[in-house]
Design a protein around this motif. Structure first.
Motif, PDB file in Angstrom:
ATOM      1  N   PRO A   1       0.553  -1.182  -0.043  1.00 55.23           N
ATOM      2  CA  PRO A   1      -0.127  -0.154  -0.052  1.00 55.23           C
ATOM      3  C   PRO A   1       0.721   1.130  -0.064  1.00 55.23           C
ATOM      4  N   TYR A   2       2.019   1.096  -0.391  1.00 52.97           N
ATOM      5  CA  TYR A   2       2.995   2.263  -0.243  1.00 52.97           C
ATOM      6  C   TYR A   2       2.827   3.044  -1.416  1.00 52.97           C
ATOM      7  N   GLU A   3       2.688   2.647  -2.487  1.00 52.46           N
ATOM      8  CA  GLU A   3       2.495   3.279  -3.748  1.00 52.46           C
ATOM      9  C   GLU A   3       1.912   2.461  -4.808  1.00 52.46           C
ATOM     10  N   TYR A   4       0.743   2.948  -5.321  1.00 51.88           N
ATOM     11  CA  TYR A   4       0.072   2.105  -6.254  1.00 51.88           C
ATOM     12  C   TYR A   4      -0.658   2.964  -7.249  1.00 51.88           C
ATOM     13  N   LYS A   5      -1.386   2.439  -8.451  1.00 59.18           N
ATOM     14  CA  LYS A   5      -2.173   3.424  -9.048  1.00 59.18           C
ATOM     15  C   LYS A   5      -3.816   3.210  -8.872  1.00 59.18           C
TER      16      LYS A   5
ATOM     17  N   ASP B   1      -4.900   6.882 -13.407  1.00 59.93           N
ATOM     18  CA  ASP B   1      -3.900   7.491 -13.602  1.00 59.93           C
ATOM     19  C   ASP B   1      -3.012   7.868 -12.408  1.00 59.93           C
ATOM     20  N   LYS B   2      -3.581   8.082 -11.325  1.00 59.12           N
ATOM     21  CA  LYS B   2      -3.086   8.678 -10.220  1.00 59.12           C
ATOM     22  C   LYS B   2      -2.459   7.660  -9.349  1.00 59.12           C
ATOM     23  N   VAL B   3      -1.230   8.239  -8.861  1.00 57.54           N
ATOM     24  CA  VAL B   3      -0.426   7.299  -7.886  1.00 57.54           C
ATOM     25  C   VAL B   3      -0.731   7.530  -6.387  1.00 57.54           C
ATOM     26  N   VAL B   4      -1.198   6.672  -5.786  1.00 56.93           N
ATOM     27  CA  VAL B   4      -1.740   6.892  -4.451  1.00 56.93           C
ATOM     28  C   VAL B   4      -0.891   5.999  -3.127  1.00 56.93           C
ATOM     29  N   GLY B   5      -1.285   6.112  -2.208  1.00 56.12           N
ATOM     30  CA  GLY B   5      -0.543   5.298  -1.184  1.00 56.12           C
ATOM     31  C   GLY B   5       0.129   5.945   0.095  1.00 56.12           C
ATOM     32  N   ILE B   6       0.477   5.279   0.886  1.00 59.07           N
ATOM     33  CA  ILE B   6       1.367   5.807   2.017  1.00 59.07           C
ATOM     34  C   ILE B   6       2.579   6.763   1.585  1.00 59.07           C
ATOM     35  N   ASP B   7       3.217   6.698   0.909  1.00 60.38           N
ATOM     36  CA  ASP B   7       4.340   7.532   0.280  1.00 60.38           C
ATOM     37  C   ASP B   7       3.719   8.717  -0.405  1.00 60.38           C
ATOM     38  N   ALA B   8       2.740   8.384  -1.300  1.00 59.66           N
ATOM     39  CA  ALA B   8       2.163   9.526  -1.961  1.00 59.66           C
ATOM     40  C   ALA B   8       1.477  10.841  -0.809  1.00 59.66           C
ATOM     41  N   ASP B   9       0.827  10.216  -0.150  1.00 61.91           N
ATOM     42  CA  ASP B   9       0.106  10.845   1.068  1.00 61.91           C
ATOM     43  C   ASP B   9       1.313  11.335   1.834  1.00 61.91           C
ATOM     44  N   VAL B  10       2.520  11.010   2.297  1.00 61.05           N
ATOM     45  CA  VAL B  10       3.549  11.413   3.251  1.00 61.05           C
ATOM     46  C   VAL B  10       4.259  12.405   2.434  1.00 61.05           C
TER      47      VAL B  10
ATOM     48  N   ILE C   1       4.450  13.898  -8.671  1.00 64.18           N
ATOM     49  CA  ILE C   1       4.925  12.564  -8.462  1.00 64.18           C
ATOM     50  C   ILE C   1       5.110  11.939  -9.825  1.00 64.18           C
ATOM     51  N   VAL C   2       6.096  11.304  -9.945  1.00 72.31           N
ATOM     52  CA  VAL C   2       6.720  10.743 -11.314  1.00 72.31           C
ATOM     53  C   VAL C   2       7.032   9.153 -10.917  1.00 72.31           C
ATOM     54  N   ASP C   3       6.426   8.289 -12.052  1.00 71.90           N
ATOM     55  CA  ASP C   3       6.412   6.980 -11.610  1.00 71.90           C
ATOM     56  C   ASP C   3       7.153   6.545 -12.936  1.00 71.90           C
ATOM     57  N   THR C   4       8.256   5.431 -12.182  1.00 76.85           N
ATOM     58  CA  THR C   4       9.387   5.018 -13.121  1.00 76.85           C
ATOM     59  C   THR C   4       9.560   3.624 -12.418  1.00 76.85           C
ATOM     60  N   LYS C   5      10.624   3.018 -13.199  1.00 79.13           N
ATOM     61  CA  LYS C   5      11.225   1.621 -12.749  1.00 79.13           C
ATOM     62  C   LYS C   5      11.703   1.873 -11.606  1.00 79.13           C
ATOM     63  N   PHE C   6      11.664   0.889 -10.752  1.00 78.71           N
ATOM     64  CA  PHE C   6      12.275   0.963  -9.583  1.00 78.71           C
ATOM     65  C   PHE C   6      13.863   1.281  -9.616  1.00 78.71           C
ATOM     66  N   ASP C   7      14.573   0.391 -10.395  1.00 80.23           N
ATOM     67  CA  ASP C   7      15.920   0.690 -10.596  1.00 80.23           C
ATOM     68  C   ASP C   7      16.439   1.765 -11.171  1.00 80.23           C
ATOM     69  N   ALA C   8      15.438   2.688 -11.691  1.00 78.92           N
ATOM     70  CA  ALA C   8      15.769   4.106 -12.297  1.00 78.92           C
ATOM     71  C   ALA C   8      15.493   5.180 -11.358  1.00 78.92           C
ATOM     72  N   ILE C   9      15.016   4.883 -10.214  1.00 76.29           N
ATOM     73  CA  ILE C   9      14.777   5.944  -9.093  1.00 76.29           C
ATOM     74  C   ILE C   9      16.016   6.497  -8.705  1.00 76.29           C
ATOM     75  N   ILE C  10      17.017   5.714  -8.045  1.00 75.39           N
ATOM     76  CA  ILE C  10      18.143   6.058  -7.553  1.00 75.39           C
ATOM     77  C   ILE C  10      19.243   6.940  -8.539  1.00 75.39           C
ATOM     78  N   PRO C  11      19.131   6.407  -9.823  1.00 74.44           N
ATOM     79  CA  PRO C  11      19.824   7.333 -10.706  1.00 74.44           C
ATOM     80  C   PRO C  11      19.508   8.666 -11.099  1.00 74.44           C
ATOM     81  N   GLY C  12      18.090   8.534 -11.101  1.00 77.32           N
ATOM     82  CA  GLY C  12      17.055   9.811 -11.401  1.00 77.32           C
ATOM     83  C   GLY C  12      17.433  10.744 -10.400  1.00 77.32           C
ATOM     84  N   VAL C  13      17.455  10.546  -9.013  1.00 79.92           N
ATOM     85  CA  VAL C  13      17.714  11.268  -8.049  1.00 79.92           C
ATOM     86  C   VAL C  13      19.190  11.941  -7.956  1.00 79.92           C
TER      87      VAL C  13
ATOM     88  N   ALA D   1       9.823   5.175  -2.362  1.00 78.84           N
ATOM     89  CA  ALA D   1       9.357   3.756  -2.860  1.00 78.84           C
ATOM     90  C   ALA D   1       9.446   2.717  -1.883  1.00 78.84           C
ATOM     91  N   GLY D   2       9.042   2.891  -0.415  1.00 83.64           N
ATOM     92  CA  GLY D   2       9.354   1.879   0.447  1.00 83.64           C
ATOM     93  C   GLY D   2      11.022   1.557   0.146  1.00 83.64           C
TER      94      GLY D   2
END
Length: 257
Positions: A50-54, A57-66, A80-92, A102-103
């Protein structure tokens, strides 16, 4: 007399025009303040309920609300931008996004690439198996076990460390790993407990082992030199924890058993 009245009328018209212009300028200034509100860009992988899901088209969940609560505290507009998990750290890390949620667990490997906030949640890595499986506990896992994981997650990292690369099969989505388990292509799935419960609830014939595989703390990641944002977010998190907002958000998505 007529000349005096004409001068008086002209003066009144100038006064009215000045007031109208002043009122219009004030309105324009207000709109400009709203339009130029700074944006806080949060990147996630919306495959982790429940941390992030759609929902649509809207991303919702614990992380989105926090993240929204943090943005509100900082007076910023959340994107909020949705991408592959392994692309998160390189993007940041590249500065493309302000922060990643993303949990995500803090690990020594990840700390080499990004900085982290204080922890805001605790996660448990669980093991999903088919009902009747010979795997009854963590001790039954070995280098010969076919283990499914979501690419780039701590389940992926831990399983490779413990059982070797050949024992681990990576999937872009946790749901894909679960489908592979149902099809008999793998023996189990290692994934965070809350998503695990969602997958088991929506797929017959699966169960979660009673013993957890690992316990970990979730945090928000930032570009290493973005210490100003890191400090501000930590301050906002402290306030959200102190006033009970964070717990209210968690309770909204995770019901007490």
């Amino acid at each position: 007399m007529k000349k005096f009245l004409a001068v008086l009328l002209a003066a009144l018209m100038i006064c009215v025009s000045f007031v109208a212009c002043s009122s219009e300028k004030k309105s324009d200034d207000t709109n400009t303040d709203t339009d130029t509100q700074e944006t806080l860009t949060m990147v996630t992988n919306a495959e982790f309920p429940p941390y992030e899901y759609k929902e649509g088209d809207k991303v919702v969940g614990i992380d989105a609300d926090v993240a929204q609560a943090i943005a509100d505290k900082l007076g910023m507009k959340l994107e909020i931008v949705d991408t592959k998990f392994d692309a998160i750290i390189p993007g940041v890390q590249s500065g493309k996004y302000d922060m990643g949620m993303a949990g995500m667990t803090v690990t020594p490997e990840r700390e080499q690439s990004v900085a982290f906030s204080d922890s805001y949640a605790t996660g448990i890595q669980s093991i999903i198996v088919k009902q009747g499986s010979d795997i009854k506990s963590v001790d039954d896992l070995s280098e010969k076990t076919k283990i499914g994981v979501q690419l780039g997650t701590t389940g992926d990292i831990y399983a490779k460390d413990d059982f070797g690369d050949e024992a681990v099969q990576e999937f872009d989505k946790g749901a894909d790993a679960v489908q592979a388990l149902l099809a008999g292509k793998i023996d189990c799935v290692i994934i965070d407990n809350e998503p695990a419960k969602s997958f088991v609830a929506s797929n017959e014939g699966l169960e979660i082992l009673n013993t957890s595989y690992a316990e970990e703390e979730y945090a928000i990641c930032f570009k290493k030199d973005n210490t100003e944002l890191q400090t501000k977010v930590n301050g906002a998190l402290k306030e959200l924890i102190a006033d009970g907002t964070l717990q209210e958000i968690v309770n909204k998505y995770i019901k007490a058993e």
